[in-house]
Scaffold this motif. Sequence first.
Motif, PDB file in Angstrom:
ATOM      1  N   ARG A 322      60.766  72.102  11.538  1.00 16.43           N
ATOM      2  CA  ARG A 322      59.740  71.645  12.476  1.00 16.43           C
ATOM      3  C   ARG A 322      60.318  70.522  13.316  1.00 16.43           C
ATOM      4  N   LEU A 323      60.148  70.657  14.632  1.00 15.18           N
ATOM      5  CA  LEU A 323      60.679  69.671  15.565  1.00 15.18           C
ATOM      6  C   LEU A 323      59.556  68.785  16.094  1.00 15.18           C
ATOM      7  N   ILE A 324      59.914  67.543  16.379  1.00 20.43           N
ATOM      8  CA  ILE A 324      59.023  66.630  17.090  1.00 20.43           C
ATOM      9  C   ILE A 324      59.733  66.241  18.375  1.00 20.43           C
ATOM     10  N   LEU A 325      59.190  66.698  19.492  1.00 17.04           N
ATOM     11  CA  LEU A 325      59.775  66.389  20.791  1.00 17.04           C
ATOM     12  C   LEU A 325      59.040  65.200  21.399  1.00 17.04           C
ATOM     13  N   VAL A 326      59.785  64.211  21.832  1.00 17.84           N
ATOM     14  CA  VAL A 326      59.225  63.014  22.455  1.00 17.84           C
ATOM     15  C   VAL A 326      59.635  63.013  23.914  1.00 17.84           C
ATOM     16  N   SER A 327      58.655  63.009  24.799  1.00 21.20           N
ATOM     17  CA  SER A 327      58.998  63.066  26.216  1.00 21.20           C
ATOM     18  C   SER A 327      58.005  62.259  27.031  1.00 21.20           C
ATOM     19  N   GLY A 328      58.402  61.950  28.232  1.00 19.04           N
ATOM     20  CA  GLY A 328      57.607  61.176  29.176  1.00 19.04           C
ATOM     21  C   GLY A 328      58.506  60.809  30.337  1.00 19.04           C
ATOM     22  N   PRO A 329      57.969  60.137  31.339  1.00 15.86           N
ATOM     23  CA  PRO A 329      58.768  59.842  32.527  1.00 15.86           C
ATOM     24  C   PRO A 329      59.786  58.729  32.350  1.00 15.86           C
ATOM     25  N   VAL A 436      55.080  64.437  21.334  1.00 15.94           N
ATOM     26  CA  VAL A 436      54.569  63.094  21.597  1.00 15.94           C
ATOM     27  C   VAL A 436      54.822  62.791  23.074  1.00 15.94           C
ATOM     28  N   LEU A 437      53.768  62.509  23.822  1.00 14.13           N
ATOM     29  CA  LEU A 437      53.885  62.158  25.232  1.00 14.13           C
ATOM     30  C   LEU A 437      53.779  60.642  25.345  1.00 14.13           C
ATOM     31  N   CYS A 438      54.790  59.994  25.874  1.00 12.86           N
ATOM     32  CA  CYS A 438      54.756  58.537  25.943  1.00 12.86           C
ATOM     33  C   CYS A 438      54.844  58.067  27.392  1.00 12.86           C
ATOM     34  N   VAL A 439      54.089  57.033  27.680  1.00 17.40           N
ATOM     35  CA  VAL A 439      54.067  56.421  29.010  1.00 17.40           C
ATOM     36  C   VAL A 439      54.635  55.018  28.878  1.00 17.40           C
ATOM     37  N   ASN A 462      52.829  71.532  30.015  1.00 18.43           N
ATOM     38  CA  ASN A 462      53.690  72.389  29.203  1.00 18.43           C
ATOM     39  C   ASN A 462      53.500  72.201  27.702  1.00 18.43           C
ATOM     40  N   SER A 463      52.754  71.161  27.306  1.00 22.97           N
ATOM     41  CA  SER A 463      52.516  70.949  25.875  1.00 22.97           C
ATOM     42  C   SER A 463      51.113  71.351  25.451  1.00 22.97           C
ATOM     43  N   ARG A 464      50.346  71.927  26.338  1.00 21.30           N
ATOM     44  CA  ARG A 464      48.986  72.335  25.986  1.00 21.30           C
ATOM     45  C   ARG A 464      49.021  73.401  24.887  1.00 21.30           C
ATOM     46  N   GLY A 465      48.092  73.278  23.963  1.00 21.23           N
ATOM     47  CA  GLY A 465      48.024  74.229  22.863  1.00 21.23           C
ATOM     48  C   GLY A 465      48.896  73.872  21.678  1.00 21.23           C
ATOM     49  N   LEU A 466      49.737  72.857  21.829  1.00 23.44           N
ATOM     50  CA  LEU A 466      50.589  72.408  20.728  1.00 23.44           C
ATOM     51  C   LEU A 466      49.943  71.198  20.042  1.00 23.44           C
ATOM     52  N   PRO A 467      50.276  70.960  18.759  1.00 17.81           N
ATOM     53  CA  PRO A 467      49.889  69.668  18.178  1.00 17.81           C
ATOM     54  C   PRO A 467      50.563  68.555  18.975  1.00 17.81           C
ATOM     55  N   ARG A 468      49.777  67.646  19.509  1.00 20.77           N
ATOM     56  CA  ARG A 468      50.346  66.620  20.382  1.00 20.77           C
ATOM     57  C   ARG A 468      49.439  65.399  20.407  1.00 20.77           C
ATOM     58  N   PHE A 469      49.978  64.306  20.866  1.00 15.23           N
ATOM     59  CA  PHE A 469      49.192  63.120  21.179  1.00 15.23           C
ATOM     60  C   PHE A 469      49.977  62.303  22.190  1.00 15.23           C
ATOM     61  N   ALA A 470      49.303  61.350  22.796  1.00 16.30           N
ATOM     62  CA  ALA A 470      49.929  60.487  23.795  1.00 16.30           C
ATOM     63  C   ALA A 470      49.930  59.056  23.290  1.00 16.30           C
ATOM     64  N   VAL A 471      50.913  58.282  23.731  1.00 18.01           N
ATOM     65  CA  VAL A 471      51.011  56.881  23.351  1.00 18.01           C
ATOM     66  C   VAL A 471      51.443  56.087  24.572  1.00 18.01           C
ATOM     67  N   LEU A 472      50.820  54.930  24.775  1.00 17.19           N
ATOM     68  CA  LEU A 472      51.129  54.083  25.918  1.00 17.19           C
ATOM     69  C   LEU A 472      51.794  52.801  25.449  1.00 17.19           C
ATOM     70  N   ASP A 473      52.561  52.217  26.340  1.00 15.98           N
ATOM     71  CA  ASP A 473      53.319  51.006  26.022  1.00 15.98           C
ATOM     72  C   ASP A 473      52.464  49.927  25.378  1.00 15.98           C
ATOM     73  N   ALA A 534      45.458  59.610  24.871  1.00 14.84           N
ATOM     74  CA  ALA A 534      45.896  58.749  23.765  1.00 14.84           C
ATOM     75  C   ALA A 534      44.739  58.409  22.839  1.00 14.84           C
ATOM     76  N   ALA A 535      43.532  58.387  23.371  1.00 17.54           N
ATOM     77  CA  ALA A 535      42.361  58.058  22.547  1.00 17.54           C
ATOM     78  C   ALA A 535      41.812  59.276  21.821  1.00 17.54           C
ATOM     79  N   GLY A 536      42.507  60.400  21.919  1.00 16.61           N
ATOM     80  CA  GLY A 536      42.062  61.597  21.216  1.00 16.61           C
ATOM     81  C   GLY A 536      41.157  62.484  22.021  1.00 16.61           C
TER      82      GLY A 536
END
Length: 683
Positions: A322-329, A436-439, A462-473, A534-536
């Motif tokens: 199982r992979l955890i991909l971390v991406s953001g701008p 994990v989507l990070c800003v 592109n991450s819709r439908g996957l287990p995911r969440f967002a995190v901000l600085d 990020a707030a779910g």
Amino acid sequence: MTRPRLIMTLLVRDAADIVAENVAWHLAQGVDHVIATDNGSVDGTVEALEPFARDGALTLLHEPSRAYLQDIWTTRMALMARDRMSADWVICNDADEFWCAPSGRLHDVLPDPSERPCLLVCRRHNMIGPRDALLSVHWADALIYRAVSPPVLPPSPETEADVQAIRFQTTYFQHQVPAKVIFPTRGLNRVKRGAHGGIYDGHAPEERDCAVEIVHFPVRSLEDFDRTVRRIGSSVRGRPELPQLTSWKYRRWLAMAEKHGSIWPAYREALPDRRQVAADLAAGCLIEDRSMSRALRSLPASRLPEPTTAPPAVAARDDGGRLILVSGPDGAACASVGGLLVRLGATPPLNSDGEAQLPAVHTAILAEIGANGPAPVDPARFAAPVARAYRATLFETLMADFADLNQAVVADARLCRLLPLWRELCKERHMGLSVVLCVGALPEQEADALPWARRILDAERNSRGLPRFAVLDHDLAADWRAALGPAEAWIAPDRTGPLLPGEEAPPADLSRQPLVDARPALVCGILDAMQALAAGGDTPLLTAAFDRLGADLDRACGVLPPDDQAVRRQVLERCRALVRPRGIARRLRLRRLVAEVRAAPEFDPDWYLAAYPDVAESGADPARHFVRHGAAEGRNPGPRFDTLAYYQAHPDVLAAGQIALLHYCRSGRAEGRAILPALPAPA
């Protein structure tokens, strides 16, 4: 003793999302009858009121005028209630206000008829919530906070300069809001603007405090706020005889929108973000109050949806790992989050010094498919035969970079645009995938906004439908472990307590605080949407909001057919042939079409007359001319909407013979269809 008769008046325009609940609530509170005046609504407000009219509980009036005559129309209804319906008391209400008696019956607060009439003063308070929450949940579930001791608004301005010079202690709707009154009808001559008082024959009745509380839901969406600011701001500006204090906040916000070319600066001044709400709750300045939300849902006539919750993000284990991909701008933010995930127990690359090969492979693939700019990636690129070779290369490199693929963390900003490849790779190799989507840092310059926006919107889509969440600085800086809680549930679902001694504090490089005051509107919108994620709030409403932002980005990037004059001429010829004003007039009443055009934020009558001098010289009403002639002639309704470009990008609209602007207002905006700024018609 004769029971006093209480009637409510209601002046509404485009309030379909709340007006039925408003009428049902006040009838349940004991109001004997409702008189409603619809001011040219085009969103279904009339249809929402008609069932009450058929049942005899409501009298429906129509006032299509665009003049700002609120006090005149409200007075007309109040006197009608007294003279034709024998009302002893009148409540002059707005669709977003709910009057609540302690006993649940408004008649219980009315004085005995034998007593001297008085004005019953009822306190109001605003229900507010984080701006981003309105993107992901219904307004009844977002606006659940109210101020404990709201500060007083600054003194009323006397000049336009005073209006623009005002500085607030906090967001506007956290301030005190003026009280309203229940009017005794005896001797009533006129209702003052805002229904805060009245003019009576002879001596005005004395005021008396009343136990009724008015709950106000002032902003229910960004679109609603934008529409209201432009409508009221333009109306009061068009009546120079009105004093500056009349609707001064809308004058101010309209000027801000025109100065910045966006409603966002005003929207940020009106409502707080999630961080400010959290800080004010901790400081005791706000309290949570869901009582009205629950009460409205309990009404038999309620159309409010049940509260929407996002499904839990639980990644299933697969035989292939199982992979955890971390991406953001922001590459630095991705690397920081990846490092924190390793501290939570995820699998790091073999080379912990940052010499992993995957980022180089990502760079090479992006260069080969031409995906380094702000334009969207053609989905066909990921379906082409060469994509199989890309996936094979990614897998070989993954195996070289990691000894164990279970909970392996790949952190790279370039993943934003390559997630379709990784999704297909994981499907082929029977690997689970979480994202994990990070800003991190926000763009400082307008020129940097489009690439930043493209990367983050690509990652979200592109991450819709996957287990995911967002995190901000700022969430990481406040409590990084709490911010990464969903990932910890993936990695170590049974762990409790601290990690290693001394590891609770976030690294220093995560302490940046994003500054949003001067950012482009698109960046502000994306930031609010990511805060909601990020707030779910991973809900269909939020998905639609992201789609609208994507359409705005496509428009900004010019992702529509080129402005070739020959092509535009062909579209214009088809437009003249297919968009027939007479046929349209047979299908819908001309007056309704004209009202829809006037209500559209994209329609600018002054611009229309300036752009088309022949219309100005004829003395024709610009909205009426556009419906009867301009739409079929390919004319643009305002500077932000190009009719021919819309037809060119959406040929189904042209084939159906629909007016481009009205199609966009009715369904195109919700569908995320792009629009472009107006260009001159082809010669």
